[in-house]
Write an enzyme that holds these catalytic residues in place. Sequence first.
Site, short mmCIF file in Angstrom:
data_model
loop_
_atom_site.label_atom_id
_atom_site.label_comp_id
_atom_site.label_asym_id
_atom_site.label_seq_id
_atom_site.Cartn_x
_atom_site.Cartn_y
_atom_site.Cartn_z
N GLU A 137 0.84 -1.21 0.00
CA GLU A 137 0.00 0.00 0.00
C GLU A 137 0.87 1.25 0.00
OE1 GLU A 137 -2.66 -0.59 -1.02
OE2 GLU A 137 -4.22 -1.03 0.42
N THR A 189 -5.34 6.94 -5.20
CA THR A 189 -5.50 7.10 -3.75
C THR A 189 -4.63 8.24 -3.22
OG1 THR A 189 -6.10 4.80 -3.50
CG2 THR A 189 -5.30 5.89 -1.53
N1 HSE Z 1 -8.52 4.40 3.65
C1 HSE Z 1 -7.92 4.58 2.36
C2 HSE Z 1 -8.33 5.93 1.80
C3 HSE Z 1 -8.39 3.47 1.46
O1 HSE Z 1 -9.53 6.21 1.83
O2 HSE Z 1 -7.48 6.68 1.36
C4 HSE Z 1 -7.85 3.54 0.07
O3 HSE Z 1 -8.35 2.44 -0.65
#
Ligand code: HSE
Length: 316
Positions: A137, A189
């Site tokens: 991630e 993201t």
């Molecule tokens: N919690 C993260 C965000 C998840 O919302 O940025 C990304 O898939």
Amino acid sequence: MIERSNFILNKKITVQAPATVANLVCGFDVLGLCLEAPYDTMDVTLNNSGIVTLKSSDGYPLPTDPVLNTAGAPLLEMMAEINMEIGFDVVITKNIKPGSGLGSSAASAAGAVVAANYLLGGVFSKSELVRFAMSGEKVASGVKHADNVAPCIYGGITLIRSIFPLDIVSIAAPSLYVTVVHPQIEVKTADARQILRKEVLLKDAIRQWGNIAGLVAGFLQNDLDLVGRSLEDVIIEPVRSILIPEFNKVKAQSKLAGALGGGISGSGPSIFMLSKTMQTAKEVEVTMREIYTAIELPFYTYVTTISNEGIKILSS
Ligand code: HSE
């Protein structure tokens, strides 16, 4: 402790790594659920090469340098903790599009470490696998977060109470149907995090943690109306929804079609809705399709359920 007798060199397995919905509207970075579909398929072979090779089965462009790849980085981290010359060949068939908000990078990261752990005789715990997968991630979004990789690895619904140190709580998932629409635009993201305000008002924080607690209590008590009322986000959604065409319309019309509620899946642009029955979930799908057809924006939809299993090991 890993011993050579625990594993067989050149053994290959295939895993299915499913999509996930992070945040569950109010629980930014702390809640997520695992879907039955869509999923990526990964073939992983253990060897003694000391390196990780990565290929796409269908020509999908992937970074082949493992340091820069969401599946490669977690495997390198895992290998660094094993005092033995091992390596992995990974072939990925991607069905979860990057930038969809459906945990594409998490599926690659989690699928790789679950497969590798299986090949190594299951020496690492699920929590350790989440720790490795979070480095995937970091490659994808610049930040370690576990609200996609944890539900992918544990299955069901997970609460990530803390990531340093890791504290993951599995929450029994009620029987719910999930409708997802993925309008065909890409939202990275990293960008969707960049636009968020760094500070929140106390009154918004109070409303948000009331909703998070309500959502968790609703899941545990199987109180689906409480689940529906708690699917409200006063902090992240007002900012991110601007990136998603027709977001407010999809949400409002889906609720009119009978959905309990829903919102942005992860960092978007996908939108998910929870429903009590398959029939309602399909009616919600029809509504979503009509909205994007009307503005001629291509989209995919999925009607699916919560996967309590998470990553599936198919063959060995
Ligand atoms: N919690 C993260 C965000 C998840 O919302 O940025 C990304 O898939």
